[in-house]
Design a protein around this motif. Structure first.
Motif, short mmCIF file in Angstrom:
data_model
loop_
_atom_site.label_atom_id
_atom_site.label_comp_id
_atom_site.label_asym_id
_atom_site.label_seq_id
_atom_site.Cartn_x
_atom_site.Cartn_y
_atom_site.Cartn_z
N LYS A 113 0.90 -1.41 -0.17
CA LYS A 113 -0.01 -0.24 0.01
C LYS A 113 0.99 1.40 -0.14
O LYS A 113 0.23 2.20 -0.32
CB LYS A 113 -0.71 -0.09 1.16
N GLU A 114 2.24 1.34 0.37
CA GLU A 114 2.97 2.28 0.59
C GLU A 114 3.30 2.88 -1.10
O GLU A 114 3.62 2.01 -1.72
CB GLU A 114 4.26 2.22 1.34
N PRO A 115 3.21 4.18 -1.29
CA PRO A 115 3.41 4.68 -2.68
C PRO A 115 5.16 4.61 -2.99
O PRO A 115 5.57 5.55 -3.18
CB PRO A 115 3.06 5.99 -2.36
N LEU A 116 5.69 3.39 -2.96
CA LEU A 116 7.05 3.05 -3.28
C LEU A 116 7.32 3.90 -4.58
O LEU A 116 8.48 4.18 -4.73
CB LEU A 116 7.54 1.87 -2.98
N HIS A 117 6.51 3.65 -5.54
CA HIS A 117 6.58 4.20 -6.97
C HIS A 117 7.20 5.67 -7.25
O HIS A 117 8.01 6.29 -7.99
CB HIS A 117 5.51 3.91 -7.80
N LEU A 118 6.97 6.55 -6.02
CA LEU A 118 7.23 7.84 -6.08
C LEU A 118 8.71 7.90 -5.81
O LEU A 118 9.18 9.23 -6.64
CB LEU A 118 6.54 8.75 -4.80
N ILE A 119 9.28 7.30 -5.44
CA ILE A 119 10.92 7.54 -5.39
C ILE A 119 11.46 7.44 -6.73
O ILE A 119 12.36 8.11 -6.98
CB ILE A 119 11.37 6.54 -4.30
N ARG A 120 11.12 6.48 -7.53
CA ARG A 120 11.68 6.07 -8.68
C ARG A 120 10.97 7.15 -9.63
O ARG A 120 11.86 7.61 -10.60
CB ARG A 120 10.94 4.98 -9.41
N GLU A 121 9.82 7.87 -9.49
CA GLU A 121 9.18 8.93 -10.30
C GLU A 121 10.11 10.17 -10.34
O GLU A 121 10.49 10.73 -11.11
CB GLU A 121 7.66 9.28 -9.80
#
Length: 241
Positions: A113-121
């Motif tokens: 559920k954590e928005p881990l994708h934001l780091i890569r974005e």
């Protein structure tokens, strides 16, 4: 909670349609020669503060304007800003959309559920600004633009709410859009656009594949608002008095 409250109001009022100019209007008078246009798929307005700070760190001067895209907020109907530019001057950046829309790099809300994708974005945008800086260093008189086709919403994924109403049409684009029918016209938080009905809430129509990271196609503030950014090098002899 504040974002949900704002959505519930704006799903009916949609004041941003009056406050924001169409992206095509902002791009109409943009010079089409000696320009590099980075077409950044799915770069929403939520990145503006980050872009502004990174430009400051890299010695770049950004001119940032917020605009609204066409509805539905899908790529197919949001390429008008490319008109007039030579094909060789357009650089298509798909990495953000591939993460948001296709779950590339194994980001999936069903698993975490954590928005881990934001780091890569953020890394992708930082890398893009570095490329823009190098392009300007090679040709100081060149102009560089970063423009998005549409934004995206994480909230439509988090809410996990499928409309129970039968609209006699199958939802597409993660359920954010469906073909116009008389049944759909009864939904107050949807809007007609180009033969489609587009949700301005965080709901989804039945039938569409659930988005695994973020969704787009709808008419929420974050899906509609797009940045139009020109970056230039800060003159080395600039003085502040």
């Amino acid at each position: 909670p504040e974002l949900v409250d704002m959505m519930e109001h704006q799903a009916i009022e949609r004041e941003y349609n009056r406050l924001l100019k169409p992206r095509s209007e902002l791009m109409y008078n943009t010079p089409k020669e000696n320009v590099t246009l980075y077409y950044v798929d799915a770069m929403g307005a939520e990145f503006i503060s980050y872009i502004n700070e990174k430009c400051y760190q890299k010695g770049l001067r950004p001119r940032i304007k917020a605009a609204r895209c066409n509805l539905p907020s899908i790529t197919l109907v949001n390429k008008d800003f490319l008109e007039g530019f030579d094909e060789e001057d357009i650089v298509i950046v798909k990495e953000l959309d591939e993460i948001k829309h296709q779950g590339k790099e194994n980001y999936d809300y069903r698993n975490t559920k954590e928005p881990l994708h934001l780091i890569r974005e953020l890394e992708i945008i930082d890398e893009l600004l570095e490329k823009a800086k190098q392009r300007l260093r090679m040709s100081p008189n060149h102009r560089v633009f970063l423009v998005a086709d549409h934004g995206a919403t994480r909230m439509a994924v988090i809410m996990e709410n499928t409309l129970s109403i039968d609209v006699n049409a199958k939802g597409t684009h993660s359920g954010r859009v469906c073909e116009y029918t008389e049944e759909v016209a009864t939904i107050p938080f949807a809007t007609e656009a180009d033969g489609y009905y587009v949700l301005a809430s965080y709901d989804r129509f039945k039938g569409g594949r659930k988005a695994s990271v973020e969704a787009h196609g709808g008419a929420t503030l974050e899906e509609v608002t797009v940045p139009v950014i020109e970056v230039s090098l800060v003159p080395p002899n600039m003085e502040v008095l």
